[in-house]
Design an enzyme around this catalytic site. Structure first.
Site, PDB file in Angstrom:
ATOM      1  N   THR A 178      73.658  21.281  39.066  1.00  0.00           N
ATOM      2  CA  THR A 178      72.634  22.309  39.158  1.00  0.00           C
ATOM      3  C   THR A 178      71.774  22.318  37.891  1.00  0.00           C
ATOM      4  O   THR A 178      72.267  22.045  36.811  1.00  0.00           O
ATOM      5  CB  THR A 178      73.313  23.686  39.304  1.00  0.00           C
ATOM      6  N   ARG A 206      76.438  24.168  54.174  1.00  0.00           N
ATOM      7  CA  ARG A 206      77.065  24.807  53.008  1.00  0.00           C
ATOM      8  C   ARG A 206      76.036  25.219  51.967  1.00  0.00           C
ATOM      9  O   ARG A 206      75.109  24.497  51.638  1.00  0.00           O
ATOM     10  CB  ARG A 206      78.077  23.844  52.391  1.00  0.00           C
ATOM     11  N   GLY A 208      75.915  27.062  47.976  1.00  0.00           N
ATOM     12  CA  GLY A 208      76.690  27.497  46.818  1.00  0.00           C
ATOM     13  C   GLY A 208      76.091  28.716  46.153  1.00  0.00           C
ATOM     14  O   GLY A 208      75.359  29.499  46.765  1.00  0.00           O
ATOM     15  N   THR A 229      76.020  27.136  36.437  1.00  0.00           N
ATOM     16  CA  THR A 229      76.270  25.830  37.047  1.00  0.00           C
ATOM     17  C   THR A 229      77.776  25.636  37.138  1.00  0.00           C
ATOM     18  O   THR A 229      78.476  25.752  36.138  1.00  0.00           O
ATOM     19  CB  THR A 229      75.633  24.684  36.244  1.00  0.00           C
ATOM     20  N   GLY A 230      78.272  25.386  38.330  1.00  0.00           N
ATOM     21  CA  GLY A 230      79.711  25.235  38.473  1.00  0.00           C
ATOM     22  C   GLY A 230      80.130  25.094  39.915  1.00  0.00           C
ATOM     23  O   GLY A 230      79.311  24.813  40.792  1.00  0.00           O
TER      24      GLY A 230
END
Length: 313
Positions: A178, A206, A208, A229-230
């Site tokens: 990201t 999907r 996030g 971001t993760g």
């Protein structure tokens, strides 16, 4: 005394190891990160808006094949590109987000248009595409986004039955690519923007945390701007960006303390690898990560430029 300005960006956090990073790739990444942060900073130095600064910074990374956003986005199980993005402006808590979009060169611009020219916050898939058409967005062929690197990643993930960036031959692929930016402008406005291609081999539409306000993106004047971001599923469940803002608002924690609490607390305990960038109302910047690295850069209130990759820098 002049209102300070500052900006910070990230290009993904995760397992990024020195021993696997070639000099060529490292230089390319560092150069693009610096180009990105300087693009945003130039908007701020001219008296521009914090939101516009984050967009300018994010677009540089969306236009680069090095990052998992825009041109370098990962491929879905169906070998397509589905991108997500969001932006939030701290003055009136306005926000815009899109998810599952295709053919838009710079998803962050579409998220910004949702914020500014619609009555909604979050548009997805076909609806977002129709809105983009109504606003005169140009669509580019999907081939523009696809790189050989991402094709090889997808094939590797399919063979292993996996759905994330891991166990690939590329040195930085065990990261969550990201991209994002946070900025403080001369008017005291805070803004945050985040953009992503998601995870390799994702299925079923999907989505996030990146396009979710309060999870991947948050900004409120007088408090903080955050971009994360993760591992999106964990960052959504912990509402990472909003949690950080709440700790500062209600517990009076400073940006450094709040960021470290969030990243190294329950999120890490439950397996949520990743990081964030946060910028408070005074221009103080903090990078937090529970991984070995995060592509990141900043220009602080004194004009000092920093560009880093590894957690121990």
């Amino acid at each position: 005394m002049h209102q300070p300005i500052s900006i910070a960006i990230h290009g993904g956090a995760g397992t990024i190891l020195r021993e696997n990073m070639s000099d060529e790739l490292k230089k390319a990444v560092l150069d693009t990160l610096e180009e990105s942060v300087r693009a945003g900073y130039s908007v701020l130095t001219l008296g521009g808006d914090a939101g516009d600064a984050t967009i300018a910074a994010v677009k540089v990374m969306e236009d680069s094949p090095l990052f998992n956003a825009g041109k370098g986005s990962v491929l879905t199980h169906e070998e397509r590109i589905e991108m997500d993005a969001s932006i939030m402006h701290g003055k009136h808590l306005n926000a815009g987000a899109v998810a599952g979009i295709k053919g838009i060169k710079n998803p962050i611009e579409l998220a910004n248009t949702v914020m500014k020219k619609s009555n909604h916050v979050f548009l997805i898939a076909d609806g977002a595409q129709r809105f983009a058409e109504s606003q005169g967005f140009d669509f580019v062929d999907e081939s523009y986004f696809i790189t050989q690197r991402r094709v090889e990643q997808l094939n590797s993930m399919k063979e292993k039955g996996l759905f994330a960036l891991s166990e690939s031959k590329y040195p930085d692929d065990r990261k969550h690519g990201t991209v994002g930016a946070v900025a403080l402008d001369m008017q005291g406005n805070l803004a945050a923007a985040t953009s992503t291609g998601g995870v390799t081999n994702k299925k079923y539409g999907r989505v996030g945390d990146s396009p979710i306000i309060g999870a991947g993106t948050h900004a409120e004047n007088g408090n903080v701007a955050v971009s994360t971001t993760g591992v999106g599923e964990f960052f959504i469940r912990k509402q990472v960006a909003g949690d950080l803002a709440a700790r500062m608002r209600y517990l009076n924690e400073d940006v450094h303390t709040a960021a470290e609490h969030v990243i190294h607390g329950e999120l890490e305990a439950m397996g949520g690898e990743g990081g964030l960038i946060a910028l408070d109302a005074t221009g103080d910047i903090h990078f937090a990560m529970n991984s070995s690295g995060m592509y990141r850069a900043a220009i602080d209130i004194y004009g000092n430029v920093s560009v880093k990759i590894y957690a121990d820098e």
